[in-house]
Scaffold this active site. Structure first.
Site, PDB file in Angstrom:
ATOM      1  CD  GLN A 122      -2.715   1.125   2.568  1.00  0.00           C
ATOM      2  OE1 GLN A 122      -3.850   1.583   2.438  1.00  0.00           O
ATOM      3  NE2 GLN A 122      -2.293   0.601   3.694  1.00  0.00           N
ATOM      4  CG  ASP A 175      12.735 -13.445   1.514  1.00  0.00           C
ATOM      5  OD1 ASP A 175      12.514 -12.632   2.434  1.00  0.00           O
ATOM      6  OD2 ASP A 175      12.627 -14.678   1.655  1.00  0.00           O
ATOM      7  CB  ILE A 176      13.870  -7.865   3.489  1.00  0.00           C
ATOM      8  CG1 ILE A 176      12.622  -8.162   4.326  1.00  0.00           C
ATOM      9  CG2 ILE A 176      13.575  -6.882   2.366  1.00  0.00           C
ATOM     10  CD1 ILE A 176      12.135  -6.949   5.137  1.00  0.00           C
ATOM     11  CE1 TYR A 183       2.992 -12.726   8.462  1.00  0.00           C
ATOM     12  CE2 TYR A 183       2.034 -11.355  10.176  1.00  0.00           C
ATOM     13  CZ  TYR A 183       2.030 -12.510   9.428  1.00  0.00           C
ATOM     14  OH  TYR A 183       1.058 -13.461   9.635  1.00  0.00           O
ATOM     15  CB  THR A 184       1.136  -5.290   7.253  1.00  0.00           C
ATOM     16  OG1 THR A 184       0.678  -5.983   6.087  1.00  0.00           O
ATOM     17  CG2 THR A 184       2.377  -4.495   6.902  1.00  0.00           C
ATOM     18  CG  ASP A 218      -0.609   3.047  15.732  1.00  0.00           C
ATOM     19  OD1 ASP A 218      -0.186   2.227  14.884  1.00  0.00           O
ATOM     20  OD2 ASP A 218      -1.830   3.213  15.928  1.00  0.00           O
ATOM     21  CE1 TYR A 221       2.730  -4.983  11.826  1.00  0.00           C
ATOM     22  CE2 TYR A 221       1.657  -3.511  13.376  1.00  0.00           C
ATOM     23  CZ  TYR A 221       2.307  -3.722  12.175  1.00  0.00           C
ATOM     24  OH  TYR A 221       2.529  -2.658  11.324  1.00  0.00           O
TER      25      TYR A 221
HETATM   26  N1  LIG Z   1      -0.759  -0.005   6.897  1.00  0.00           N
HETATM   27  C1  LIG Z   1      -0.716   0.569   8.092  1.00  0.00           C
HETATM   28  O1  LIG Z   1      -1.741   0.962   8.662  1.00  0.00           O
HETATM   29  C2  LIG Z   1       0.611   0.776   8.774  1.00  0.00           C
HETATM   30  C3  LIG Z   1       0.643   1.475   9.981  1.00  0.00           C
HETATM   31  C4  LIG Z   1       1.871   1.649  10.611  1.00  0.00           C
HETATM   32  C5  LIG Z   1       3.015   1.127  10.054  1.00  0.00           C
HETATM   33  N2  LIG Z   1       2.953   0.444   8.883  1.00  0.00           N
HETATM   34  C6  LIG Z   1       4.180  -0.131   8.343  1.00  0.00           C
HETATM   35  O2  LIG Z   1       4.382   0.343   7.023  1.00  0.00           O
HETATM   36  C7  LIG Z   1       4.998  -0.678   6.228  1.00  0.00           C
HETATM   37  C8  LIG Z   1       4.227  -0.881   4.932  1.00  0.00           C
HETATM   38  O3  LIG Z   1       2.856  -1.037   5.201  1.00  0.00           O
HETATM   39  P1  LIG Z   1       1.797  -1.282   4.022  1.00  0.00           P
HETATM   40  O4  LIG Z   1       0.467  -0.829   4.544  1.00  0.00           O
HETATM   41  O5  LIG Z   1       2.287  -0.741   2.748  1.00  0.00           O
HETATM   42  O6  LIG Z   1       1.814  -2.870   4.002  1.00  0.00           O
HETATM   43  P2  LIG Z   1       1.399  -3.919   2.845  1.00  0.00           P
HETATM   44  O7  LIG Z   1       0.446  -3.298   1.898  1.00  0.00           O
HETATM   45  O8  LIG Z   1       1.024  -5.154   3.567  1.00  0.00           O
HETATM   46  O9  LIG Z   1       2.770  -4.148   2.064  1.00  0.00           O
HETATM   47  C9  LIG Z   1       3.838  -4.807   2.680  1.00  0.00           C
HETATM   48  C10 LIG Z   1       4.721  -5.347   1.589  1.00  0.00           C
HETATM   49  O10 LIG Z   1       5.783  -6.078   2.227  1.00  0.00           O
HETATM   50  C11 LIG Z   1       6.217  -7.042   1.314  1.00  0.00           C
HETATM   51  N3  LIG Z   1       6.887  -8.164   1.982  1.00  0.00           N
HETATM   52  C12 LIG Z   1       6.363  -9.028   2.867  1.00  0.00           C
HETATM   53  N4  LIG Z   1       7.301  -9.936   3.210  1.00  0.00           N
HETATM   54  C13 LIG Z   1       8.434  -9.621   2.541  1.00  0.00           C
HETATM   55  C14 LIG Z   1       9.730 -10.178   2.477  1.00  0.00           C
HETATM   56  N5  LIG Z   1      10.075 -11.254   3.183  1.00  0.00           N
HETATM   57  N6  LIG Z   1      10.644  -9.602   1.667  1.00  0.00           N
HETATM   58  C15 LIG Z   1      10.314  -8.516   0.925  1.00  0.00           C
HETATM   59  N7  LIG Z   1       9.093  -7.940   0.940  1.00  0.00           N
HETATM   60  C16 LIG Z   1       8.162  -8.492   1.739  1.00  0.00           C
HETATM   61  C17 LIG Z   1       4.987  -7.522   0.586  1.00  0.00           C
HETATM   62  O11 LIG Z   1       5.446  -7.812  -0.707  1.00  0.00           O
HETATM   63  P3  LIG Z   1       4.653  -8.725  -1.784  1.00  0.00           P
HETATM   64  O12 LIG Z   1       3.494  -7.887  -2.182  1.00  0.00           O
HETATM   65  O13 LIG Z   1       5.633  -8.901  -2.880  1.00  0.00           O
HETATM   66  O14 LIG Z   1       4.264  -9.961  -1.052  1.00  0.00           O
HETATM   67  C18 LIG Z   1       4.040  -6.321   0.641  1.00  0.00           C
HETATM   68  O15 LIG Z   1       3.907  -5.706  -0.628  1.00  0.00           O
HETATM   69  C19 LIG Z   1       5.101  -1.915   7.122  1.00  0.00           C
HETATM   70  O16 LIG Z   1       6.379  -1.951   7.707  1.00  0.00           O
HETATM   71  C20 LIG Z   1       4.079  -1.629   8.235  1.00  0.00           C
HETATM   72  O17 LIG Z   1       4.430  -2.285   9.432  1.00  0.00           O
HETATM   73  C21 LIG Z   1       1.772   0.258   8.222  1.00  0.00           C
END
Ligand SMILES: NC(=O)c1ccc[n+]([C@@H]2O[C@H](COP(=O)([O-])OP(=O)(O)OC[C@H]3O[C@@H](n4cnc5c(N)ncnc54)[C@H](OP(=O)(O)O)[C@@H]3O)[C@@H](O)[C@H]2O)c1
Length: 274
Positions: free
Chosen positions: A7, A31-32, A56-57, A97, A120
């Site tokens: 996202q 793959d990180i 991992y979200t 948060d 998480y």
């Molecule tokens: N969304 C929220 O509300 C929120 C709030 C606070 C913090 N965050 C942080 O912001 C970051 C991004 O959030 P987001 O909402 O964009 O999450 P997201 O839509 O779930 O995207 C996360 C991405 O991480 C990738 N991923 C998962 N495992 C991986 C691995 N082993 N190696 C490489 N890539 C991997 C996935 O890739 P693939 O698509 O290729 O599987 C996915 O596209 C995360 O660190 C999350 O903790 C998010």
């Protein structure tokens, strides 16, 4: 940039200034959790900055798969931080948060002590600590409740349920600041471009504190659907524990624009209403 199909990664890609050259990776191309691959990629491209939006979200999923949550949110982040440090590179990372326990009931600032309640949050805090220790040139942006038109988002789930006339049960006793993904992406780009010396932790969220219930009602009302479909439940009815109050504020005097919540919801819904 890792997580380029996620996202937040998707919004950074869309909003990137034209003079930036982006090497976008997803979990298939990098793959990180694989340190050798991380090192090969960073050594091979020698970028100016490593941006980690991978994570991992799945908050509920993490409770049953803590090994995977820690592998990605802690070890994967450490791999990137170590490799970036080895090559003298800055790194931008995202956190949450959910590192706080929600008992403060006034906005959490960067110097507040974290105490995550669930796996998480624990895995994200472990990633923060590891990243800051491994790379002094690390900027970690904590954010909350990111929303957009992404099909796997809370906004999409609420809209789809309401459009089909289905009732939704949403918690009314967890307060946070919903954050529009485009505002976050713009803020991240500004922090990298205009504040190159900034290090450590910084908070960035949308400007309004709401319960998930009130946020869901705003989404449904903005879509012109029936708000009576949104039913308030108590967090004791949720399978896992989450902070009851996770509003973030910043000790930094840095102005980063945020859209009004109404405009941000409207813009996100336009993808479904078109
Ligand atoms: N969304 C929220 O509300 C929120 C709030 C606070 C913090 N965050 C942080 O912001 C970051 C991004 O959030 P987001 O909402 O964009 O999450 P997201 O839509 O779930 O995207 C996360 C991405 O991480 C990738 N991923 C998962 N495992 C991986 C691995 N082993 N190696 C490489 N890539 C991997 C996935 O890739 P693939 O698509 O290729 O599987 C996915 O596209 C995360 O660190 C999350 O903790 C998010």
């Amino acid at each position: 940039m890792t997580g380029a199909r996620g996202q937040i990664g998707t919004h950074i890609r869309k909003l990137l200034p034209e003079d930036w050259e982006l090497i976008a990776t997803d979990s298939k191309t990098l793959d990180i959790t694989n340190m050798d691959k991380v090192e090969q990629m960073i050594a091979g491209f020698q970028p100016d900055i490593v941006i980690n939006t991978a994570g991992y979200t799945h908050v509920e999923g993490a409770e049953n798969d803590s090994d995977k949550a820690f592998a990605i949110n802690a070890q994967g982040v450490l791999n990137l931080a170590r490799s970036a440090d080895k090559h003298g590179l800055k790194m931008l990372h995202l956190s949450t948060d959910y590192v706080f326990d929600g008992t403060k009931y006034t906005p959490y600032v960067e110097s507040d002590y974290p105490n995550p309640l669930n796996i998480y949050g624990k895995s994200k805090l472990a990633g923060e600590v590891a990243a800051l220790a491994a790379n002094p040139d690390m900027l970690i942006v904590r954010t909350s409740g990111v929303f957009s038109s992404a099909t796997n988002s809370f906004l999409a789930a609420v809209f789809n349920h309401a459009q089909q006339g289905k009732t939704l049960s949403v918690v009314g006793d967890q307060i946070f600041c919903p954050t529009y993904a485009a505002d976050l992406a713009n803020a991240l780009i500004t922090l990298v471009q205009d504040y190159p010396k900034l290090r450590g932790l910084i908070h960035f969220t949308g400007g309004v504190a709401l319960s998930w219930y009130d946020f869901a009602r705003k989404i449904v009302a903005t879509a012109g659907l029936d708000t009576a479909l949104v039913e308030k439940i108590d967090s004791t009815q949720q399978p896992i524990v989450r902070p009851k109050y996770s509003v973030l504020a910043s000790e930094y005097d840095i102005r980063l624009p945020v859209s009004s919540i109404e405009d941000a919801i409207k813009a996100s819904l336009s993808a479904f209403l078109a």
